[in-house]
Design a protein around this motif. Structure first.
Motif, PDB file in Angstrom:
ATOM      1  N   GLY A   1      39.402  60.274  31.524  1.00  0.00           N
ATOM      2  CA  GLY A   1      40.562  59.398  31.343  1.00  0.00           C
ATOM      3  C   GLY A   1      40.376  58.410  30.210  1.00  0.00           C
ATOM      4  O   GLY A   1      39.316  58.326  29.601  1.00  0.00           O
ATOM      5  N   ASP A   2      41.425  57.659  29.936  1.00  0.00           N
ATOM      6  CA  ASP A   2      41.412  56.659  28.870  1.00  0.00           C
ATOM      7  C   ASP A   2      41.029  55.306  29.434  1.00  0.00           C
ATOM      8  O   ASP A   2      41.657  54.840  30.384  1.00  0.00           O
ATOM      9  N   TYR A   3      40.019  54.703  28.864  1.00  0.00           N
ATOM     10  CA  TYR A   3      39.634  53.360  29.304  1.00  0.00           C
ATOM     11  C   TYR A   3      38.846  52.711  28.177  1.00  0.00           C
ATOM     12  O   TYR A   3      38.212  53.393  27.380  1.00  0.00           O
ATOM     13  N   PRO A   4      38.877  51.392  28.096  1.00  0.00           N
ATOM     14  CA  PRO A   4      38.085  50.725  27.074  1.00  0.00           C
ATOM     15  C   PRO A   4      36.707  50.380  27.639  1.00  0.00           C
ATOM     16  O   PRO A   4      36.526  50.349  28.858  1.00  0.00           O
ATOM     17  N   ILE A   5      35.778  50.145  26.772  1.00  0.00           N
ATOM     18  CA  ILE A   5      34.442  49.778  27.248  1.00  0.00           C
ATOM     19  C   ILE A   5      33.822  48.819  26.232  1.00  0.00           C
ATOM     20  O   ILE A   5      34.212  48.803  25.076  1.00  0.00           O
TER      21      ILE A   5
ATOM     22  N   PHE B   1      47.765  47.606  45.142  1.00  0.00           N
ATOM     23  CA  PHE B   1      48.071  48.819  45.901  1.00  0.00           C
ATOM     24  C   PHE B   1      48.550  49.930  44.966  1.00  0.00           C
ATOM     25  O   PHE B   1      49.151  49.649  43.932  1.00  0.00           O
ATOM     26  N   PRO B   2      48.253  51.180  45.370  1.00  0.00           N
ATOM     27  CA  PRO B   2      48.542  52.316  44.495  1.00  0.00           C
ATOM     28  C   PRO B   2      50.010  52.446  44.130  1.00  0.00           C
ATOM     29  O   PRO B   2      50.894  52.092  44.912  1.00  0.00           O
ATOM     30  N   SER B   3      50.238  52.967  42.924  1.00  0.00           N
ATOM     31  CA  SER B   3      51.598  53.256  42.489  1.00  0.00           C
ATOM     32  C   SER B   3      51.555  54.500  41.621  1.00  0.00           C
ATOM     33  O   SER B   3      50.653  54.667  40.803  1.00  0.00           O
ATOM     34  N   ASN B   4      52.547  55.364  41.798  1.00  0.00           N
ATOM     35  CA  ASN B   4      52.653  56.579  40.988  1.00  0.00           C
ATOM     36  C   ASN B   4      53.556  56.394  39.778  1.00  0.00           C
ATOM     37  O   ASN B   4      53.779  57.332  39.030  1.00  0.00           O
ATOM     38  N   SER B   5      54.062  55.197  39.584  1.00  0.00           N
ATOM     39  CA  SER B   5      55.064  55.003  38.546  1.00  0.00           C
ATOM     40  C   SER B   5      54.445  55.112  37.147  1.00  0.00           C
ATOM     41  O   SER B   5      53.456  54.451  36.837  1.00  0.00           O
ATOM     42  N   PRO B   6      55.045  55.951  36.286  1.00  0.00           N
ATOM     43  CA  PRO B   6      54.525  56.064  34.914  1.00  0.00           C
ATOM     44  C   PRO B   6      54.601  54.731  34.170  1.00  0.00           C
ATOM     45  O   PRO B   6      53.713  54.423  33.366  1.00  0.00           O
ATOM     46  N   GLU B   7      55.657  53.954  34.440  1.00  0.00           N
ATOM     47  CA  GLU B   7      55.791  52.649  33.756  1.00  0.00           C
ATOM     48  C   GLU B   7      54.638  51.731  34.151  1.00  0.00           C
ATOM     49  O   GLU B   7      54.072  51.031  33.326  1.00  0.00           O
ATOM     50  N   ASN B   8      54.319  51.764  35.461  1.00  0.00           N
ATOM     51  CA  ASN B   8      53.219  50.924  35.926  1.00  0.00           C
ATOM     52  C   ASN B   8      51.889  51.380  35.329  1.00  0.00           C
ATOM     53  O   ASN B   8      51.075  50.570  34.882  1.00  0.00           O
ATOM     54  N   ALA B   9      51.663  52.717  35.304  1.00  0.00           N
ATOM     55  CA  ALA B   9      50.416  53.247  34.742  1.00  0.00           C
ATOM     56  C   ALA B   9      50.292  52.830  33.284  1.00  0.00           C
ATOM     57  O   ALA B   9      49.219  52.408  32.827  1.00  0.00           O
TER      58      ALA B   9
ATOM     59  N   GLN C   1      49.477  49.129  33.011  1.00  0.00           N
ATOM     60  CA  GLN C   1      48.106  48.815  33.423  1.00  0.00           C
ATOM     61  C   GLN C   1      47.102  49.221  32.355  1.00  0.00           C
ATOM     62  O   GLN C   1      46.198  48.467  31.999  1.00  0.00           O
ATOM     63  N   ILE C   2      47.275  50.419  31.811  1.00  0.00           N
ATOM     64  CA  ILE C   2      46.318  50.897  30.814  1.00  0.00           C
ATOM     65  C   ILE C   2      46.450  50.074  29.533  1.00  0.00           C
ATOM     66  O   ILE C   2      45.466  49.736  28.878  1.00  0.00           O
ATOM     67  N   ASP C   3      47.690  49.703  29.193  1.00  0.00           N
ATOM     68  CA  ASP C   3      47.899  48.856  28.006  1.00  0.00           C
ATOM     69  C   ASP C   3      47.180  47.520  28.181  1.00  0.00           C
ATOM     70  O   ASP C   3      46.543  47.021  27.255  1.00  0.00           O
ATOM     71  N   ARG C   4      47.292  46.951  29.360  1.00  0.00           N
ATOM     72  CA  ARG C   4      46.648  45.658  29.586  1.00  0.00           C
ATOM     73  C   ARG C   4      45.120  45.799  29.530  1.00  0.00           C
ATOM     74  O   ARG C   4      44.424  44.955  28.965  1.00  0.00           O
ATOM     75  N   MET C   5      44.599  46.895  30.102  1.00  0.00           N
ATOM     76  CA  MET C   5      43.151  47.102  30.083  1.00  0.00           C
ATOM     77  C   MET C   5      42.620  47.225  28.650  1.00  0.00           C
ATOM     78  O   MET C   5      41.570  46.696  28.314  1.00  0.00           O
ATOM     79  N   PHE C   6      43.370  47.931  27.808  1.00  0.00           N
ATOM     80  CA  PHE C   6      42.945  48.058  26.410  1.00  0.00           C
ATOM     81  C   PHE C   6      43.114  46.733  25.673  1.00  0.00           C
ATOM     82  O   PHE C   6      42.260  46.324  24.889  1.00  0.00           O
ATOM     83  N   ALA C   7      44.224  46.061  25.953  1.00  0.00           N
ATOM     84  CA  ALA C   7      44.511  44.819  25.223  1.00  0.00           C
ATOM     85  C   ALA C   7      43.452  43.755  25.501  1.00  0.00           C
ATOM     86  O   ALA C   7      43.078  43.001  24.605  1.00  0.00           O
ATOM     87  N   LYS C   8      42.954  43.700  26.743  1.00  0.00           N
ATOM     88  CA  LYS C   8      42.000  42.621  27.044  1.00  0.00           C
ATOM     89  C   LYS C   8      40.749  42.759  26.185  1.00  0.00           C
ATOM     90  O   LYS C   8      40.098  41.773  25.864  1.00  0.00           O
ATOM     91  N   ILE C   9      40.411  43.998  25.797  1.00  0.00           N
ATOM     92  CA  ILE C   9      39.249  44.218  24.929  1.00  0.00           C
ATOM     93  C   ILE C   9      39.669  44.142  23.459  1.00  0.00           C
ATOM     94  O   ILE C   9      39.103  43.382  22.668  1.00  0.00           O
TER      95      ILE C   9
END
Lengths: 377, 276, 177
Positions: free
Chosen positions: A132-136, A237-245, A248-256
């Motif tokens: 998957g896509d994630y920053p490190i 809590f889990p969500s299947n929404s593409p907008e939410n995904a 979330q991923i945008d925020r994870m990348f942005a914080k780095i």
């Protein structure tokens, strides 16, 4: 001034971790990282901390993540095959934004490879090893002293950005003994994760105004929330929404990536008038520096750019180098991993050459010198 | 406490309804846990529930405690870190048969051997439900699964014997039908100092039942009722009556040094030496 | 001052400890030092190599390129690591080691180090400390007191007297010769 003592790189890593506030270590013994587990086992109970030798590499990182969720600064260390085994839970820590330091004392692979010999061939795995896509964030030291200070920094970055941080050292630095003057308490800054105040209205994965990451209360403090490796909303809590995904991923990348200027550190050596620049990191810089000193004496305009933060890469700095030098040589103990990142950033503006191997023989200054002369002729 | 009060007090009602199929017994097992917690009076803030991956592991999302939904098979390993780092927390692990005894089997035996103060609840429905009906380590020999279209060739694990052999100091088995003893086992397990394991025999009408022609959910519950016998009663039964019977009950209850206490003891001893 | 030292022997002989002591004694004197080792899978036996670099300047390259001093306590170690030395290199061997033909230096000394440890001192385990005595006497890097003090900080409690004797026996081996 305090006196210098002779210390092994792997020991300096543990001393740095304790200085940063590590109070939990879990892992599985593997060469050439084992001294980190051994010293942690010896020292942690003296600090009121906990050490546990787990049944395998996977549980080694899993327990460390659990302890961090409990509110304790945690570390695990490994090498070679163990780093491969830890990858799934590295992704879990990235997804749940759990602060954690993962030390990889790199050895020669693939597979069991050369267990007692040094390499830098896990650079891309450190960046992209879990699915998957994630920053490190990944950092790499080039001396025993820097092993200490950079371990402290790795903990600070993990806490500040709520992320697993890769500490990529290698057998050369991990097993070398060098003099080190241990910093006094208070001499280096220590960063602790931001927690909500008692009774505060709390949304587990919401970033408060002016802050970088969501606040993270220790389990047991009364903020009952859910951690999940599934994509989750601000509620946890889990969500299947593409907008939410996407959010979330945008925020994870942005914080780095919005904070690279804070995260990225590097060293420049003889760069001012350099026509040829070696881009390197970790122990290999110790082969490059004497080569540059020798070349400079002979009148060659050469310099070094050493990435201390490997991921996110010092993109701005490398792009700027491409504008002002005539040639870049990437020197590393593998067949061309960081080369790919450097070449991506240089975009063909200047030629990029590579020198490296991963057969256990570290690069000699004479080889580097010869390559520089060839390139410059 | 009435069901509606239990739900109000211990469930994250915003996350309901749950994802489980009609007739699934994971709800019974989850409710039994909540009853046990309520009767023991555990502090919700000091209770952590950790799960792995699978149908059973989804329970944590509905439970109003500190919850961690981890990676497949690793719940016990995460829980080990949670407990050792903060011994004042009650740590309960919910896992399925595949999660606990296949991909996570190594952590099961080592947590048991270590005798660390965790409570492992294995909701055993004898099948991989989340992925659609593949056989698990507890699927009976010759039963059908989507990856055992001609019948399972392997022999199943007896999770009670596995946990006992690995060193667990409290081991019990209950079923989703025999709820009163089940709640008692959960309570005893949580109160036990050391590694406790309760296997809960559950039914999966959707994926196990349909493939194996086990009938409706109600018929499967009847099967639990008719074929499971309390261990103390089973011991007194003549051999011919034991045919086709399975046992539930408490199988191991013993005191051995507990890991976290032992470790904290070392910290205190070292502190004493330093002060001396 | 820049000295590159290579120590070889068999695993379990204490070759690595010898290197650590040399590096610690140097740090104590305010010098720069780096110690490293290479080893195989064996905890005991096999050829082990330990390297130490001492300098009054920062040390860049961490490995020995051209040893100024080489010590070989076993034939295996000598065969693997004692060749192609510079002509000024000081080479120290245990007497049991046949000096390799392609050594490259004529500055060679052989002493009954292991025999001294085993017979005179009754403990072959102190071969490495006898070697440090030889090393101390043949080089002008440390005074007796400097190296002895580093030794005594590293050896197990209760073995100080034995190790001081071992060190002095090493010094005597050189003086007698």
């Amino acid at each position: 001034m305090s006196k210098a003592v002779l210390m092994q790189g792997n020991w300096a890593c543990v001393e740095g971790a304790l200085y940063a506030g590590m109070r939990f270590y879990s892992g599985y013994p593997i060469t050439p990282s084992t001294e980190i587990a051994e010293l942690s086992a010896q020292k942690l109970p003296l600090y009121g901390g906990k050490f546990i030798q787990m049944e395998d590499e996977i549980s080694g990182i899993a327990a460390a993540i659990g302890a961090s969720i409990s509110g304790t600064k945690s570390m695990t260390a490994t090498s070679g095959p163990g780093f491969s085994l830890k990858q799934e839970n590295i992704g879990y820590a990235a997804m749940t934004e759990v602060p954690l330091v993962i030390v990889n004392v790199m050895r020669v692979g693939p597979s069991t490879g050369l267990p007692t010999a040094s390499s830098q061939a896990d650079i891309m795995q450190a960046r992209f090893g879990s699915h998957g896509d994630y920053p490190i964030i990944a950092v790499s030291p080039n001396s025993v002293t820097e092993t200490f200070t950079l371990t402290v920094r790795a903990f600070n970055l993990a806490e500040k950005y709520r992320t697993p941080v890769m500490f990529l050292t290698d057998e050369t630095i991990g097993h070398a003994r060098e003099p080190i003057v241990l910093p006094k308490p208070g001499e280096l800054p220590i960063y602790d994760r931001v927690q909500p105040a008692d009774g505060e209205e709390y949304m587990p994965f919401r970033v408060e105004p002016g802050e970088i990451v969501p606040r993270m209360p220790a389990y047991g403090r009364g903020f009952r929330y859910n951690m999940s490796g599934l994509f989750h909303t601000e509620t946890g809590f889990p969500s299947n929404s593409p907008e939410n995904a996407q959010a979330q991923i945008d925020r994870m990348f942005a914080k780095i990536y919005d904070n690279v200027d804070d995260i990225v550190t590097y060293e420049e050596f003889e760069l001012d008038d350099a026509e040829l620049v070696f881009v390197t990191y970790g122990s290999t810089s110790r082969s490059v520096i004497p080569a540059i000193k020798s070349l400079r004496k002979q009148g060659y305009k050469v310099g070094m750019f050493r990435a201390i933060t490997l991921w996110p890469s010092p993109a701005k700095q490398i792009e700027a180098l491409a504008e002002r030098v005539k040639h870049i040589v990437v020197a590393e103990m593998n067949r061309g991993q960081y080369l790919q990142e450097v070449a991506r950033l240089v975009k063909g503006k200047v030629p990029v050459t590579h020198i490296g191997r991963a057969n256990s023989e570290i690069l000699l200054p004479s080889e580097i010198e010869a390559l520089a002369k060839e390139v410059l002729s | 406490m009435r069901s509606s009060q239990l739900v109000e007090k211990y469930f994250r009602t915003k996350n309901l309804p749950h994802i489980w199929c009609p007739g699934c017994s994971l709800g019974i097992a989850t409710r039994s846990l909540v009853v046990a917690i309520d009767e023991l009076g555990l502090d919700k803030n000091k209770t952590v529930i950790v799960s792995g991956i699978g149908c059973s592991s989804r329970a944590v999302g509905y439970l109003d405690f500190n919850t961690i939904h981890t990676t497949h098979g690793r719940a016990l390993a995460f829980a080990t870190g949670v407990k050792l780092a903060n011994p004042e927390l009650h740590v309960i692990v919910i896992s399925g048969d595949g999660d606990a005894s296949a991909i996570g089997g190594n952590h099961l035996i080592h947590a048991a051997r270590r005798n660390i103060d965790l409570t492992l609840l294995i909701f055993n429905n004898n099948i991989y439900g989340m992925t659609g009906g593949q056989f698990s380590p507890t699927t009976p020999h010759a039963a059908l699964g989507t990856t055992a279209p001609f019948g399972v060739v392997e022999q199943p694990f007896d999770l009670v014997k596995l946990a006992e052999g690995a060193g667990a100091t409290y081991v019990a088995r209950g079923t989703a039908f025999h709820v009163n003893p089940l709640v008692k086992y959960y309570k005893n397990a949580i109160e036990h100092k050391g590694f406790s394991m309760v296997e809960t025999i559950c039914i999966c009408p959707t994926y196990y039942g349909r493939q194996n022609k086990s009938g409706t959910a109600v018929q499967m519950m009847h099967w639990l009722k008719d074929s499971f016998v309390l261990n103390t009663a089973y011991d007194k039964m003549p051999e011919e009556k034991r045919q086709g019977k399975h046992v539930y009950g408490e199988f191991v209850k013993k005191d051995l040094p507990e890991y976290v206490e032992e470790y904290v003891g070392i910290i205190e001893r070292l502190k004493g030496e330093e002060d001396a | 001052m820049h000295k590159e030292i290579r120590l070889t022997g068999s695993g379990g002989q204490g070759v690595i400890l010898m290197g650590i002591i040399l590096a610690e004694a140097a740090v104590e004197k305010g010098l720069q030092a780096i110690q490293s080792q290479s080893y195989g899978p064996e905890a005991r036996g096999g050829a082990s190599k330990c390297e130490v670099i001492l300098s009054d300047q920062p040390i860049d390259f961490p490995k020995v390129l051209e040893p100024n001093i080489l010590v070989a306590l076993t034939q295996d170690g000598a065969n693997k690591y004692a060749h192609g030395l510079g002509e000024d290199c000081l080479a120290i061997f245990d007497e049991s080691v046949e000096v390799p033909e392609n050594l490259g230096t004529k500055n060679v000394f052989s002493y009954p180090i292991i025999e001294t440890a085993r017979i005179t001192l009754g403990k072959s385990i102190v071969s490495n400390i006898v070697t440090l005595g030889v090393f101390c006497e043949l080089t002008d890097i440390y005074t007796r007191e400097e190296l002895l003090s580093a030794i005594l900080q590293r050896v197990p409690k209760g073995s100080e007297v034995l190790n001081e004797r071992a060190f002095d026996e090493g010094i005597k081996l050189v003086r007698r010769a």
